[in-house]
Scaffold this motif. Structure first.
Motif, mmCIF file in Angstrom:
data_model
loop_
_atom_site.group_PDB
_atom_site.id
_atom_site.type_symbol
_atom_site.label_atom_id
_atom_site.label_comp_id
_atom_site.label_asym_id
_atom_site.label_seq_id
_atom_site.Cartn_x
_atom_site.Cartn_y
_atom_site.Cartn_z
ATOM 1 N N PHE A 292 0.831 -1.204 0.000
ATOM 2 C CA PHE A 292 0.000 0.000 0.000
ATOM 3 C C PHE A 292 0.862 1.250 0.000
ATOM 4 C CE2 PHE A 292 0.668 1.726 4.240
ATOM 5 C CZ PHE A 292 1.240 0.647 4.903
ATOM 6 N N TYR A 293 0.266 2.319 -0.537
ATOM 7 C CA TYR A 293 0.841 3.658 -0.390
ATOM 8 C C TYR A 293 -0.189 4.475 0.379
ATOM 9 C CZ TYR A 293 2.176 8.414 -1.204
ATOM 10 O OH TYR A 293 2.505 9.740 -0.977
ATOM 11 N N SER A 294 0.278 5.361 1.237
ATOM 12 C CA SER A 294 -0.640 6.217 1.985
ATOM 13 C C SER A 294 0.034 7.544 2.261
ATOM 14 C CB SER A 294 -1.008 5.528 3.304
ATOM 15 O OG SER A 294 -1.968 6.274 4.022
ATOM 16 N N TYR A 295 -0.684 8.636 2.053
ATOM 17 C CA TYR A 295 -0.108 9.939 2.373
ATOM 18 C C TYR A 295 -0.629 10.466 3.713
ATOM 19 C CZ TYR A 295 0.387 15.009 2.265
ATOM 20 O OH TYR A 295 0.609 16.303 2.619
ATOM 21 N N THR A 296 -1.953 10.430 3.917
ATOM 22 C CA THR A 296 -2.468 10.962 5.186
ATOM 23 C C THR A 296 -2.870 9.881 6.202
ATOM 24 O OG1 THR A 296 -4.746 11.197 4.325
ATOM 25 C CG2 THR A 296 -3.316 13.106 4.105
ATOM 26 N N GLY A 297 -2.690 8.611 5.840
ATOM 27 C CA GLY A 297 -2.887 7.557 6.840
ATOM 28 C C GLY A 297 -4.129 6.689 6.682
ATOM 29 N N ASN A 298 -5.118 7.126 5.885
ATOM 30 C CA ASN A 298 -6.347 6.321 5.747
ATOM 31 C C ASN A 298 -6.031 4.929 5.195
ATOM 32 O OD1 ASN A 298 -7.805 8.559 6.533
ATOM 33 N ND2 ASN A 298 -8.585 9.052 4.507
ATOM 34 N N THR A 299 -5.283 4.896 4.114
ATOM 35 C CA THR A 299 -4.994 3.615 3.460
ATOM 36 C C THR A 299 -4.104 2.740 4.349
ATOM 37 O OG1 THR A 299 -5.027 4.870 1.388
ATOM 38 C CG2 THR A 299 -4.283 2.591 1.245
ATOM 39 N N ARG A 300 -3.189 3.382 5.084
ATOM 40 C CA ARG A 300 -2.285 2.634 5.976
ATOM 41 C C ARG A 300 -3.083 1.913 7.061
ATOM 42 N NH1 ARG A 300 0.635 6.594 7.682
ATOM 43 N NH2 ARG A 300 2.169 6.429 6.013
ATOM 44 N N LYS A 301 -4.032 2.651 7.656
ATOM 45 C CA LYS A 301 -4.836 2.087 8.737
ATOM 46 C C LYS A 301 -5.667 0.911 8.227
ATOM 47 C CE LYS A 301 -7.892 4.090 11.878
ATOM 48 N NZ LYS A 301 -8.647 5.318 12.182
ATOM 49 N N PRO B 92 -4.475 5.725 -2.096
ATOM 50 C CA PRO B 92 -5.460 6.804 -2.163
ATOM 51 C C PRO B 92 -5.652 7.206 -3.627
ATOM 52 C CG PRO B 92 -3.317 7.680 -1.509
ATOM 53 C CD PRO B 92 -3.136 6.199 -1.717
ATOM 54 N N VAL B 93 -6.855 7.653 -3.956
ATOM 55 C CA VAL B 93 -7.104 8.221 -5.283
ATOM 56 C C VAL B 93 -6.548 9.645 -5.289
ATOM 57 C CG1 VAL B 93 -8.923 8.987 -6.873
ATOM 58 C CG2 VAL B 93 -9.152 6.803 -5.658
ATOM 59 N N TRP B 94 -5.742 9.936 -6.281
ATOM 60 C CA TRP B 94 -5.244 11.303 -6.476
ATOM 61 C C TRP B 94 -5.706 11.760 -7.852
ATOM 62 C CZ3 TRP B 94 0.331 12.830 -4.532
ATOM 63 C CH2 TRP B 94 0.386 12.699 -3.130
ATOM 64 N N TRP B 95 -6.501 12.766 -7.868
ATOM 65 C CA TRP B 95 -6.979 13.332 -9.134
ATOM 66 C C TRP B 95 -7.532 12.262 -10.066
ATOM 67 C CZ3 TRP B 95 -8.217 18.223 -9.163
ATOM 68 C CH2 TRP B 95 -7.635 19.021 -8.176
ATOM 69 N N PRO C 128 -7.196 -4.564 -6.046
ATOM 70 C CA PRO C 128 -6.991 -3.183 -5.601
ATOM 71 C C PRO C 128 -8.051 -2.688 -4.617
ATOM 72 C CG PRO C 128 -7.318 -3.325 -8.009
ATOM 73 C CD PRO C 128 -7.797 -4.599 -7.389
ATOM 74 N N PHE C 129 -7.605 -1.924 -3.631
ATOM 75 C CA PHE C 129 -8.556 -1.154 -2.815
ATOM 76 C C PHE C 129 -8.113 0.305 -2.843
ATOM 77 C CE2 PHE C 129 -6.272 -0.602 1.308
ATOM 78 C CZ PHE C 129 -5.296 -1.595 1.234
ATOM 79 N N ALA C 130 -9.075 1.171 -3.165
ATOM 80 C CA ALA C 130 -8.743 2.577 -3.359
ATOM 81 C C ALA C 130 -9.553 3.429 -2.399
ATOM 82 C CB ALA C 130 -9.035 2.979 -4.804
ATOM 83 N N THR C 131 -8.867 4.145 -1.511
ATOM 84 C CA THR C 131 -9.570 5.041 -0.598
ATOM 85 C C THR C 131 -9.678 6.407 -1.269
ATOM 86 O OG1 THR C 131 -7.690 5.963 0.643
ATOM 87 C CG2 THR C 131 -8.492 3.803 1.345
ATOM 88 N N ASN C 132 -10.787 7.084 -0.999
ATOM 89 C CA ASN C 132 -11.033 8.361 -1.691
ATOM 90 C C ASN C 132 -12.168 9.116 -1.032
ATOM 91 O OD1 ASN C 132 -13.698 7.860 -3.506
ATOM 92 N ND2 ASN C 132 -12.546 5.963 -3.261
ATOM 93 N N GLY C 133 -12.327 10.360 -1.448
ATOM 94 C CA GLY C 133 -13.373 11.196 -0.867
ATOM 95 C C GLY C 133 -14.676 11.142 -1.641
ATOM 96 N N GLY C 134 -14.809 10.180 -2.548
ATOM 97 C CA GLY C 134 -16.077 10.044 -3.271
ATOM 98 C C GLY C 134 -15.948 10.201 -4.785
ATOM 99 N N LEU D 221 -14.267 6.876 7.882
ATOM 100 C CA LEU D 221 -14.720 5.913 6.892
ATOM 101 C C LEU D 221 -16.198 6.141 6.601
ATOM 102 C CD1 LEU D 221 -13.699 3.294 5.486
ATOM 103 C CD2 LEU D 221 -14.496 2.041 7.481
ATOM 104 N N SER D 222 -16.588 6.280 5.310
ATOM 105 C CA SER D 222 -18.029 6.342 5.046
ATOM 106 C C SER D 222 -18.578 5.089 4.367
ATOM 107 C CB SER D 222 -18.455 7.625 4.322
ATOM 108 O OG SER D 222 -17.510 8.073 3.421
ATOM 109 N N THR D 223 -17.716 4.288 3.761
ATOM 110 C CA THR D 223 -18.154 2.960 3.288
ATOM 111 C C THR D 223 -18.365 2.111 4.541
ATOM 112 O OG1 THR D 223 -16.968 3.098 1.199
ATOM 113 C CG2 THR D 223 -17.367 0.889 2.035
ATOM 114 N N SER D 224 -19.410 1.252 4.520
ATOM 115 C CA SER D 224 -19.691 0.509 5.759
ATOM 116 C C SER D 224 -18.641 -0.583 5.999
ATOM 117 C CB SER D 224 -21.089 -0.112 5.709
ATOM 118 O OG SER D 224 -21.078 -1.243 4.873
#
Ligand SMILES: Cc1cc2nc3c(=O)[nH]c(=O)nc-3n(C[C@H](O)[C@H](O)[C@H](O)COP(=O)(O)O)c2cc1C
Length: 158
Positions: free
Chosen positions: A8-17, A80-83, A106-112, A143-146
């Motif tokens: 995994f890659y993570s910048y702000t920690g969501n994906t790491r957690k 994380p999704v970037w752009w 793949p699992f991709a964390t993102n703001g929507g 987290l907003s996905t259940s």
């Protein structure tokens, strides 16, 4: 038996957690993809830098991996999704390594706004089986996905 690596890659920690939770549940090995030069400055300046890097398809140098990828059949790949696509460090990871014949989940964390993230991974890895991808939404660091949906996905990929 199938050998699984969670990368995994993570910048702000969501994906790491999340990667760490996935690791506790499904097992296997886990590595963090890290850029050799860390992103600096406040969040908004990194968002801007990220836009520039994604537009140029820039591949930042990443640190040597602590495992040998050819030992694994399955790579659970978190980012994380970037752009609307994969973060640049993941572009480096996918282009610098050989995934021939491997399964990539793949699992991709993102703001929507996931955009074309999964399509891009499939195009970058034509010789791999890219499947069971999951879109995991956050509102900031919440987290907003259940969790139920994530648990079901972990059950499916185990
Ligand atoms: C440079 C940058 C670009 C981003 N672009 C998007 C985007 O296109 N769509 C989206 O939904 N979220 C976007 N985000 C939000 C992140 O995908 C989201 O916060 C993610 O969960 C962060 O994961 P991390 O904490 O593992 O770095 C962006 C964040 C950054 C820093």
């Amino acid at each position: 038996m199938d050998k699984t690596l969670i990368a995994f890659y993570s910048y702000t920690g969501n994906t790491r957690k999340l990667a760490s939770q996935i690791h506790s549940t499904i097992g296997g090995d886990i590595i963090e993809i890290e850029t050799t030069v860390l992103y600096e400055g406040d969040y908004n300046s990194v968002v801007k830098q990220g836009k520039d890097e994604v537009t140029r398809r820039y591949k930042p140098a990443i640190r040597p991996l602590s495992v040998q990828l050819d030992k694994y059949d399955t790579i659970v790949l978190g980012m994380p999704v970037w752009w609307y696509t994969i973060a640049p460090a993941v572009l480096t990871f996918l282009t610098e390594n050989n995934f021939l014949g491997k399964k990539i989940i793949p699992f991709a964390t993102n703001g929507g706004w996931i955009g074309h993230t999964f399509k891009d991974i499939k195009e970058l890895c034509p010789d791999s089986e890219v499947k069971n991808e999951i879109n995991i939404k956050y509102s900031g660091d919440r987290l907003s996905t259940s969790m139920k949906e994530i648990e079901k996905w972990m059950d499916d990929i185990k």
